[in-house]
Design a protein around this motif. Structure first.
Motif, PDB file in Angstrom:
ATOM      1  N   GLY A  57      17.893   1.299 -81.828  1.00 24.94           N
ATOM      2  CA  GLY A  57      18.432   0.302 -81.694  1.00 24.94           C
ATOM      3  C   GLY A  57      18.607  -0.605 -83.697  1.00 24.94           C
ATOM      4  N   SER A  58      19.610  -1.006 -83.963  1.00 24.87           N
ATOM      5  CA  SER A  58      19.668  -1.239 -85.147  1.00 24.87           C
ATOM      6  C   SER A  58      19.108  -2.603 -85.841  1.00 24.87           C
ATOM      7  CB  SER A  58      20.982  -1.079 -85.123  1.00 24.87           C
ATOM      8  OG  SER A  58      21.859  -2.235 -84.478  1.00 24.87           O
ATOM      9  N   ASP A  73       8.533  -4.827 -86.384  1.00 28.50           N
ATOM     10  CA  ASP A  73       8.648  -6.224 -85.741  1.00 28.50           C
ATOM     11  C   ASP A  73       9.656  -6.332 -84.586  1.00 28.50           C
ATOM     12  OD1 ASP A  73       7.075  -7.362 -87.963  1.00 28.50           O
ATOM     13  OD2 ASP A  73       8.430  -8.585 -88.465  1.00 28.50           O
ATOM     14  N   VAL A  74      10.802  -5.912 -84.555  1.00 28.31           N
ATOM     15  CA  VAL A  74      11.687  -5.632 -83.689  1.00 28.31           C
ATOM     16  C   VAL A  74      11.927  -4.912 -82.508  1.00 28.31           C
ATOM     17  CG1 VAL A  74      14.047  -5.924 -82.551  1.00 28.31           C
ATOM     18  CG2 VAL A  74      13.253  -6.848 -85.270  1.00 28.31           C
ATOM     19  N   TYR A  75      10.818  -3.444 -82.890  1.00 23.98           N
ATOM     20  CA  TYR A  75      10.737  -2.142 -82.390  1.00 23.98           C
ATOM     21  C   TYR A  75       9.430  -1.284 -81.308  1.00 23.98           C
ATOM     22  CZ  TYR A  75      16.292  -2.252 -82.122  1.00 23.98           C
ATOM     23  OH  TYR A  75      17.815  -2.672 -82.320  1.00 23.98           O
ATOM     24  N   ARG A  84       6.704  -3.797 -80.562  1.00 25.09           N
ATOM     25  CA  ARG A  84       6.018  -5.185 -80.546  1.00 25.09           C
ATOM     26  C   ARG A  84       4.290  -4.484 -79.192  1.00 25.09           C
ATOM     27  NH1 ARG A  84      10.498  -7.351 -80.793  1.00 25.09           N
ATOM     28  NH2 ARG A  84      10.281  -7.933 -78.217  1.00 25.09           N
ATOM     29  N   ARG A  85       4.362  -3.427 -78.392  1.00 25.70           N
ATOM     30  CA  ARG A  85       3.935  -2.791 -77.448  1.00 25.70           C
ATOM     31  C   ARG A  85       3.400  -1.309 -78.350  1.00 25.70           C
ATOM     32  NH1 ARG A  85       7.329  -6.749 -75.767  1.00 25.70           N
ATOM     33  NH2 ARG A  85       6.515  -8.562 -74.407  1.00 25.70           N
ATOM     34  N   GLN A 115       8.693 -14.316 -79.498  1.00 24.37           N
ATOM     35  CA  GLN A 115       8.866 -13.474 -80.101  1.00 24.37           C
ATOM     36  C   GLN A 115       9.838 -12.683 -80.121  1.00 24.37           C
ATOM     37  OE1 GLN A 115       5.747 -11.029 -81.654  1.00 24.37           O
ATOM     38  NE2 GLN A 115       6.524 -10.608 -83.694  1.00 24.37           N
ATOM     39  N   ASP A 116       9.275 -12.131 -77.983  1.00 26.06           N
ATOM     40  CA  ASP A 116      10.439 -11.437 -77.108  1.00 26.06           C
ATOM     41  C   ASP A 116      11.309 -11.713 -77.360  1.00 26.06           C
ATOM     42  OD1 ASP A 116       7.920  -9.104 -77.163  1.00 26.06           O
ATOM     43  OD2 ASP A 116       7.870 -10.388 -75.511  1.00 26.06           O
ATOM     44  N   GLY A 163      13.393 -10.617 -79.977  1.00 24.17           N
ATOM     45  CA  GLY A 163      13.855  -9.134 -80.254  1.00 24.17           C
ATOM     46  C   GLY A 163      14.756  -8.902 -79.666  1.00 24.17           C
ATOM     47  N   HIS A 164      15.320  -9.417 -77.665  1.00 22.33           N
ATOM     48  CA  HIS A 164      15.971  -9.912 -77.150  1.00 22.33           C
ATOM     49  C   HIS A 164      17.660 -10.070 -78.063  1.00 22.33           C
ATOM     50  CE1 HIS A 164      12.418  -9.628 -73.823  1.00 22.33           C
ATOM     51  NE2 HIS A 164      12.556  -9.002 -74.197  1.00 22.33           N
ATOM     52  N   LEU A 177      18.206 -10.218 -80.721  1.00 23.80           N
ATOM     53  CA  LEU A 177      18.848  -8.897 -81.652  1.00 23.80           C
ATOM     54  C   LEU A 177      18.899  -7.532 -80.940  1.00 23.80           C
ATOM     55  CD1 LEU A 177      15.772  -9.525 -84.320  1.00 23.80           C
ATOM     56  CD2 LEU A 177      17.992 -10.594 -84.283  1.00 23.80           C
ATOM     57  N   TYR A 178      18.129  -6.490 -80.354  1.00 26.46           N
ATOM     58  CA  TYR A 178      18.861  -6.365 -79.002  1.00 26.46           C
ATOM     59  C   TYR A 178      20.229  -6.016 -78.990  1.00 26.46           C
ATOM     60  CZ  TYR A 178      13.941  -5.699 -78.143  1.00 26.46           C
ATOM     61  OH  TYR A 178      12.411  -5.110 -78.159  1.00 26.46           O
ATOM     62  N   ARG A 229      15.315  -1.942 -71.996  1.00 25.60           N
ATOM     63  CA  ARG A 229      14.064  -2.926 -73.302  1.00 25.60           C
ATOM     64  C   ARG A 229      13.895  -3.832 -72.604  1.00 25.60           C
ATOM     65  NH1 ARG A 229      13.517   0.153 -78.160  1.00 25.60           N
ATOM     66  NH2 ARG A 229      11.929  -1.676 -78.105  1.00 25.60           N
ATOM     67  N   GLU A 285      10.161  -5.730 -70.712  1.00 23.85           N
ATOM     68  CA  GLU A 285       8.907  -7.130 -71.769  1.00 23.85           C
ATOM     69  C   GLU A 285       9.296  -7.842 -70.696  1.00 23.85           C
ATOM     70  OE1 GLU A 285       9.958  -4.967 -75.812  1.00 23.85           O
ATOM     71  OE2 GLU A 285      10.843  -6.584 -75.514  1.00 23.85           O
ATOM     72  N   PHE A 324       6.438  -9.608 -68.159  1.00 25.39           N
ATOM     73  CA  PHE A 324       5.333 -10.405 -68.835  1.00 25.39           C
ATOM     74  C   PHE A 324       5.958 -11.884 -68.358  1.00 25.39           C
ATOM     75  CE2 PHE A 324       4.946 -11.835 -73.244  1.00 25.39           C
ATOM     76  CZ  PHE A 324       4.051 -12.988 -72.814  1.00 25.39           C
ATOM     77  N   HIS A 325       7.554 -12.147 -69.379  1.00 24.57           N
ATOM     78  CA  HIS A 325       7.711 -13.497 -69.408  1.00 24.57           C
ATOM     79  C   HIS A 325       7.194 -14.496 -67.752  1.00 24.57           C
ATOM     80  CE1 HIS A 325      10.176 -12.287 -72.259  1.00 24.57           C
ATOM     81  NE2 HIS A 325       9.019 -12.024 -73.343  1.00 24.57           N
TER      82      HIS A 325
END
Lengths: 94, 325
Positions: free
Chosen positions: A24-25, A40-42, A44-45, B84-85, B88-89, B91-92, B164, B168, B171-172
């Motif tokens: 991703g970006s 942090d973004v890609y 986390r797991r 935080q997820d 991230g979501h 941002l994706y 992606r 995740e 879990f939520h």
């Protein structure tokens, strides 16, 4: 509006020795921050053990309209595949 | 569903190109950023993915509200990871939208000045800790209903982002259910709190899927383009059928007196939410619209000097490196 942070493409290599893969970006002011953000973004797991970041502007991509001329030469060379050659079973495992 | 009421944009392209494009989609090919695409496809996707991204970001606010007041350190760490997820979501999804030729800052500004929307659900307040449970069970449950089929959407970058996210997201939902379970098995007061949270979030969650199909006139084009995979009513029905037994297992009651199992259709009959409330919330008159947008605007404005400062620092470092070479 102030200047936007540049776009970076993120590549991650997972645990099992495969190549780095594009995931991703993200935006970051510089490479160091891009790496931290990518963590942090890609990842986390536990997705990776190595990260590459490349500023998107530095990537040169092929164009979809070139699909024909670009890949045609390989289409006509079926002999590049092992299945092209008919070898008798008696020759043993190959 | 984090994207609601997305109107398909009209397209005035070469009919021959349109036919080829549709054939690619029908045969299950993915459309990639540099491929030719109808203007309407591109614009509709920017709206839909953008709204989805904004929802993830604004969706952090009602939950962030409880981070400092989570009942245990473990619950606090879990909620922090969940919020935080969501970032991230977001941002994706912003990343996917940007491949369509819109910049991140443009998208942000369109959210901040109200030109773009986020899901109506985040305009409701989270009043008690049990709301964190109800949000996981209902809001994340409803989001998953929509996001799972979107993994097969025709636009490559969107599809990859959804894959992606779906990994995740479960879990939520499970952490929410776990909170509800603890509360429902707790003291009478705790059980009452859980029931109250379910009562308040039930109808707003049903609204997440958007208006009824009979009033949703714009979905045909989006469905042909495979950027909408199911109708609003289909997904709402699936959500109710899945959620009612989950609530019953907890000993909680869905706040709908008309709710009945319908053997013939193999699903529940249920009451529609109050659509006038939905349209009112969309228009900006929900309980928290003003607060949510104010919080996002403040974060953006307060962060301006940091964004500028880091750019200046990066330029300075680049110059120093050049001078040293």
């Amino acid at each position: 509006m102030s200047q936007e942070w540049p776009l970076w493409e993120v590549f991650i290599r997972g645990q099992h020795g495969l190549n780095h893969r594009h995931v991703g970006s993200l935006h970051a002011a510089d490479a160091e921050m891009a790496l931290k953000n990518a963590r942090d973004v890609y990842t986390r797991r536990n997705e990776g053990v190595s990260i590459w970041v490349v500023e998107a502007a530095h990537i040169t991509a092929s164009s979809p309209s070139d699909k024909g001329p670009l890949y045609e030469p390989s289409e006509s060379k079926v002999y590049r595949h092992p299945t092209f050659f008919d070898i008798p079973d008696d020759a043993g495992h190959m | 569903m984090y994207a609601q009421m997305i109107t398909s944009e009209a397209t005035q392209d070469d009919p021959e190109k349109l036919t080829t494009f549709q054939a690619r989609i029908d045969s299950g090919e993915k459309i990639e950023p540099k491929d030719w695409m109808p203007e309407g496809y591109r614009k509709t996707l920017i709206r839909q993915i953008g709204q989805h991204a904004h929802s993830e970001i604004v969706g952090q606010l009602p939950e962030g509200n409880w981070i400092t007041r989570a009942p245990t350190l473990e619950r606090k760490a879990i909620l922090l990871a969940k919020v935080q997820d969501e970032a991230g979501h977001g941002l994706y999804l912003y990343g996917a939208a940007e491949t369509l030729g819109v910049s991140r800052d443009e998208l942000t500004e369109m959210l901040l000045d109200g030109r773009m929307k986020y899901s109506s659900i985040f305009n409701y307040p989270t009043l008690t800790w049990a709301d964190m449970g109800a949000v996981g069970l209902l809001v994340d449950g409803a989001a998953i209903m929509n996001q799972v089929p979107l993994q097969r959407t025709s636009y490559g970058p969107y599809s990859r982002a959804m894959i992606r996210i779906c990994k995740e997201e479960s879990f939520h939902q499970r952490q929410g259910y776990h909170i509800m379970m603890k509360m429902a098995q707790g003291t009478t007061a705790q059980k009452k709190m859980a029931q109250d949270a379910l009562n308040r979030f039930w109808y707003p969650s049903l609204m997440m899927f958007g208006p009824s199909d009979k009033d949703s006139v714009h979905s045909a084009q989006s469905m042909a383009w495979k950027i909408k995979m199911n109708t609003n009513d289909e997904l709402r029905q699936k959500f109710v059928d899945q959620t009612v037994p989950q609530a019953e297992f907890l000993g909680l009651t869905v706040p709908d007196k008309t709710l009945r199992w319908n053997e013939d259709k193999g699903g529940y009959d249920f009451a529609e939410p109050d659509w006038s409330e939905f349209f009112d919330v969309i228009k900006g008159n929900g309980p928290c619209n003003t607060e949510r947008l104010a919080a996002r605007n403040k974060a953006w404005d307060d962060g301006a000097w940091v964004r500028d400062g880091l750019m200046a620092h990066a330029a300075k470092k680049r110059a120093a490196k050049l001078a040293a070479e």
